[in-house]
Design a protein around this motif. Structure first.
Motif, short mmCIF file in Angstrom:
data_model
loop_
_atom_site.label_atom_id
_atom_site.label_comp_id
_atom_site.label_asym_id
_atom_site.label_seq_id
_atom_site.Cartn_x
_atom_site.Cartn_y
_atom_site.Cartn_z
N ILE A 251 0.85 -1.20 0.00
CA ILE A 251 0.00 0.00 0.00
C ILE A 251 0.89 1.25 0.00
N GLY A 252 2.14 1.08 -0.42
CA GLY A 252 3.05 2.21 -0.58
C GLY A 252 3.74 2.66 0.69
N VAL A 253 3.68 1.85 1.75
CA VAL A 253 4.30 2.19 3.03
C VAL A 253 5.51 1.27 3.23
N SER A 254 6.69 1.82 3.15
CA SER A 254 7.91 1.00 3.23
C SER A 254 8.33 0.77 4.69
N LYS A 255 7.46 0.05 5.41
CA LYS A 255 7.71 -0.30 6.81
C LYS A 255 7.40 -1.78 7.00
N ARG A 256 8.03 -2.39 8.01
CA ARG A 256 7.95 -3.82 8.23
C ARG A 256 6.66 -4.18 9.01
N LEU B 33 1.29 -8.17 12.32
CA LEU B 33 2.57 -8.10 13.03
C LEU B 33 3.44 -6.94 12.58
N PHE B 34 4.09 -6.34 13.56
CA PHE B 34 5.16 -5.38 13.32
C PHE B 34 6.47 -6.15 13.33
N ASN B 35 7.38 -5.81 12.43
CA ASN B 35 8.74 -6.34 12.39
C ASN B 35 8.81 -7.87 12.42
N PRO B 36 8.01 -8.57 11.60
CA PRO B 36 8.08 -10.03 11.59
C PRO B 36 9.43 -10.49 11.05
N LYS B 37 9.94 -11.54 11.62
CA LYS B 37 11.26 -12.04 11.22
C LYS B 37 11.27 -13.56 11.31
N ILE B 38 11.80 -14.21 10.28
CA ILE B 38 11.96 -15.66 10.31
C ILE B 38 13.23 -15.93 11.11
N VAL B 39 13.09 -16.65 12.23
CA VAL B 39 14.24 -16.91 13.10
C VAL B 39 14.80 -18.32 12.93
N SER B 40 14.01 -19.22 12.35
CA SER B 40 14.52 -20.55 12.01
C SER B 40 13.62 -21.16 10.94
N HIS B 41 14.18 -22.14 10.22
CA HIS B 41 13.41 -22.79 9.16
C HIS B 41 13.93 -24.20 8.92
N VAL C 1 8.54 -17.75 13.24
CA VAL C 1 8.50 -16.29 13.04
C VAL C 1 8.34 -15.61 14.40
N LYS C 2 9.10 -14.55 14.58
CA LYS C 2 8.92 -13.68 15.75
C LYS C 2 8.43 -12.33 15.25
N GLY C 3 7.58 -11.70 16.02
CA GLY C 3 7.07 -10.38 15.67
C GLY C 3 6.35 -9.78 16.86
N THR C 4 5.77 -8.61 16.65
CA THR C 4 5.05 -7.90 17.71
C THR C 4 3.64 -7.60 17.21
N THR C 5 2.64 -7.93 18.03
CA THR C 5 1.24 -7.72 17.65
C THR C 5 0.85 -6.25 17.80
N LEU C 6 -0.35 -5.94 17.32
CA LEU C 6 -0.91 -4.59 17.46
C LEU C 6 -0.97 -4.16 18.92
N VAL D 258 2.54 -18.54 3.26
CA VAL D 258 1.95 -17.20 3.25
C VAL D 258 2.84 -16.22 4.02
N PHE D 259 3.31 -16.61 5.19
CA PHE D 259 4.18 -15.71 5.96
C PHE D 259 5.47 -15.41 5.20
N GLN D 260 6.05 -16.41 4.54
CA GLN D 260 7.28 -16.16 3.76
C GLN D 260 7.01 -15.20 2.61
N HIS D 261 5.86 -15.37 1.95
CA HIS D 261 5.49 -14.48 0.84
C HIS D 261 5.40 -13.03 1.33
N GLU D 262 4.72 -12.83 2.47
CA GLU D 262 4.55 -11.46 2.99
C GLU D 262 5.86 -10.88 3.50
N ILE D 263 6.67 -11.68 4.18
CA ILE D 263 7.96 -11.20 4.68
C ILE D 263 8.88 -10.87 3.51
N ASP D 264 8.79 -11.63 2.42
CA ASP D 264 9.55 -11.30 1.20
C ASP D 264 9.24 -9.87 0.75
N HIS D 265 7.97 -9.47 0.82
CA HIS D 265 7.59 -8.10 0.42
C HIS D 265 8.36 -7.06 1.23
N LEU D 266 8.68 -7.37 2.47
CA LEU D 266 9.40 -6.42 3.33
C LEU D 266 10.86 -6.30 2.91
#
Length: 184
Positions: free
Chosen positions: A66-71, A89-97, A129-134, A150-158
């Motif tokens: 939506i044009g907002v370059s934030k995680r 989630l804010f700042n989602p990160k894949i921590v293991s796979h 995945v680790k992240g912070t909720t609303l 799905v989470f990997q697809h969205e985190i790729d966008h970041l």
């Protein structure tokens, strides 16, 4: 309310940027942005609302779309037990796979891509995945199957990565070693 006109399309430079971390606790503006992402995903999955507002159905949406370059990402998808996973989630990160890979047998699509892109997108079969909720709560999610994809697809966008970047251009339907199909 977000609609399809708010979603940036393939070719827009924001989709190729590495998004910035969100300062926590999140500002009211960042909270509103994340809430609007989740609202779009939920509305798009409601046939009546989607039809009324011309929303393409989606299981996830990332702030760069939506044009907002934030995680920030929003995901709502059913897992293999038919349990609904719904996370903003804010700042989602894949921590293991896992080493093992999986791919959607029907291929992937994206709200920012208005064309069919045939081919398999190989992703990790299981991720954490680790992240912070609303609400400001730190979460750690262990995901497999469709939710992991799905989470990997969205985190790729970041990270400025589009799903079709993962498709083998010489052999789009190549099946990678140690991978298995997921039906959708």
């Amino acid at each position: 309310m977000l609609t399809m006109k708010d979603i940036v399309r393939e070719g827009h430079p924001v989709l190729r940027e590495k998004a910035a971390e969100v300062a926590l606790p999140a500002s009211k503006e960042d909270q509103r942005t994340l809430e609007s992402l989740m609202e779009y995903v939920k509305n798009s999955q409601n046939p009546e609302t989607a039809s009324k507002y011309g929303l393409r159905p989606g299981v996830g949406l990332a702030a760069p779309q939506i044009g907002v370059s934030k995680r920030m990402i929003a995901v709502q998808v059913y897992d293999h037990n038919h349990s609904l996973l719904s996370y903003a989630l804010f700042n989602p990160k894949i921590v293991s796979h896992s080493v093992e890979k999986a791919y959607l047998s029907s291929g992937e699509g994206c709200l920012s891509v208005d064309r069919a892109v045939p081919g398999y997108v190989h992703r990790y079969a299981r991720i954490t995945v680790k992240g912070t909720t609303l609400e400001g709560e730190a979460v750690k999610l262990r995901l497999k199957g469709l939710p992991a994809i799905v989470f990997q697809h969205e985190i790729d966008h970041l990270n400025g990565i589009m799903f079709f970047d993962h498709i083998n251009p010489k052999d789009p339907f190549h099946i990678a070693e140690d991978s298995f199909p997921i039906e959708r």
